[in-house]
Design an enzyme around this catalytic site. Structure first.
Site, mmCIF file in Angstrom:
data_model
loop_
_atom_site.group_PDB
_atom_site.id
_atom_site.type_symbol
_atom_site.label_atom_id
_atom_site.label_comp_id
_atom_site.label_asym_id
_atom_site.label_seq_id
_atom_site.Cartn_x
_atom_site.Cartn_y
_atom_site.Cartn_z
ATOM 1 N N ASN A 97 -1.907 -1.991 -3.622
ATOM 2 C CA ASN A 97 -1.955 -2.646 -2.311
ATOM 3 C C ASN A 97 -3.296 -3.304 -1.995
ATOM 4 O O ASN A 97 -3.616 -3.573 -0.846
ATOM 5 C CB ASN A 97 -1.460 -1.709 -1.204
ATOM 6 N N HIS A 121 -8.478 -1.426 0.924
ATOM 7 C CA HIS A 121 -8.601 -0.205 1.719
ATOM 8 C C HIS A 121 -9.373 -0.510 2.996
ATOM 9 O O HIS A 121 -10.316 -1.296 2.975
ATOM 10 C CB HIS A 121 -9.362 0.876 0.933
HETATM 11 P P1 RTP Z 1 -6.099 3.007 2.421
HETATM 12 O O1 RTP Z 1 -6.696 4.342 2.783
HETATM 13 O O2 RTP Z 1 -6.226 2.664 0.971
HETATM 14 O O3 RTP Z 1 -6.468 1.893 3.338
HETATM 15 O O4 RTP Z 1 -4.562 3.166 2.619
HETATM 16 P P2 RTP Z 1 -3.846 3.760 3.849
HETATM 17 O O5 RTP Z 1 -4.782 4.441 4.794
HETATM 18 O O6 RTP Z 1 -3.017 2.638 4.360
HETATM 19 O O7 RTP Z 1 -2.930 4.846 3.156
HETATM 20 P P3 RTP Z 1 -3.198 6.388 2.775
HETATM 21 O O8 RTP Z 1 -2.011 7.131 3.216
HETATM 22 O O9 RTP Z 1 -4.548 6.830 3.195
HETATM 23 O O10 RTP Z 1 -3.131 6.301 1.195
HETATM 24 C C1 RTP Z 1 -4.241 5.853 0.473
HETATM 25 C C2 RTP Z 1 -3.802 5.047 -0.687
HETATM 26 O O11 RTP Z 1 -3.048 5.849 -1.582
HETATM 27 C C3 RTP Z 1 -2.084 5.082 -2.235
HETATM 28 N N1 RTP Z 1 -0.772 5.664 -2.046
HETATM 29 N N2 RTP Z 1 0.089 5.791 -3.011
HETATM 30 N N3 RTP Z 1 2.330 6.465 -4.556
HETATM 31 C C4 RTP Z 1 2.366 6.653 -3.250
HETATM 32 O O12 RTP Z 1 3.327 7.056 -2.685
HETATM 33 C C5 RTP Z 1 1.174 6.354 -2.482
HETATM 34 N N4 RTP Z 1 0.982 6.567 -1.191
HETATM 35 C C6 RTP Z 1 -0.258 6.132 -0.909
HETATM 36 C C7 RTP Z 1 -2.136 3.689 -1.660
HETATM 37 O O13 RTP Z 1 -2.932 2.873 -2.525
HETATM 38 C C8 RTP Z 1 -2.868 3.899 -0.341
HETATM 39 O O14 RTP Z 1 -3.537 2.731 0.044
#
Ligand code: RTP
Length: 155
Positions: free
Chosen positions: A119, A122
């Site tokens: 994605n 961050h």
């Molecule tokens: P970020 O911290 O990267 O901005 O993303 P976010 O808050 O939108 O999402 P978060 O829930 O904190 O998850 C961090 C990053 O982990 C990866 N992810 N992979 N495979 C999966 O189901 C999964 N879920 C999350 C994503 O790259 C996410 O940006």
């Protein structure tokens, strides 16, 4: 002294290895820049897996944690600090939902990414994480104080 000169909100933004490899650095920078946010720190680094784990320590218990840390440390990351009124919340709006399939068109992930595991960007999710992440990625002296066009952005 203008009010905005005092304590402006800051957030940590990182272009992940997929965003860098896909040549999206300038595209992403320009979205934050054109909005009116101010770039106060930037560097390109390849984080170690251990460092990636510290960045994502909140997700330690998640099944994808190890793979996520492998990915973040798999290549260059552009680490940045952006400043501006409401930049933490609005930065997340510019970025879009975590899952690019749920990110609306017009957002960075909506326009430029397809899968949650790729994605491309961050952004800190709140004032506390912003503070912690800025401290983890940057030394105090890497944050640059300067005046730009704020008198045309703030009233
Ligand atoms: P970020 O911290 O990267 O901005 O993303 P976010 O808050 O939108 O999402 P978060 O829930 O904190 O998850 C961090 C990053 O982990 C990866 N992810 N992979 N495979 C999966 O189901 C999964 N879920 C999350 C994503 O790259 C996410 O940006």
């Amino acid at each position: 002294q203008e009010a905005h000169a005092a304590e402006m909100e800051r957030t940590f933004i990182a272009i992940k290895p997929d965003g860098v490899q896909r040549g999206l650095i300038s595209e992403i920078l320009s979205r934050f820049e054109r909005k009116g946010f101010k770039l106060v720190a930037i560097k390109i680094v390849v984080p170690s897996k251990d460092f990636a784990g510290r960045h994502y320590h909140d997700l330690k218990e998640r099944p994808f944690f190890s793979g996520l840390c492998d990915f973040l440390s798999s290549g260059p990351v552009v680490a940045m600090v952006w400043e501006g009124e409401g930049v933490i919340r609005y930065g997340r709006k510019l970025i879009g939902a975590t899952d690019p399939q749920k990110s609306v068109p017009g957002t960075i992930r909506g326009d430029l990414a397809v899968l949650v595991g790729r994605n491309i960007i961050h952004g800190s999710d709140g004032p506390e994480t912003a503070k912690d992440e800025i401290k983890l990625w940057f030394k105090q002296e890497e944050l640059v104080k300067y005046t730009s066009n704020e008198k045309w952005i703030y009233s």
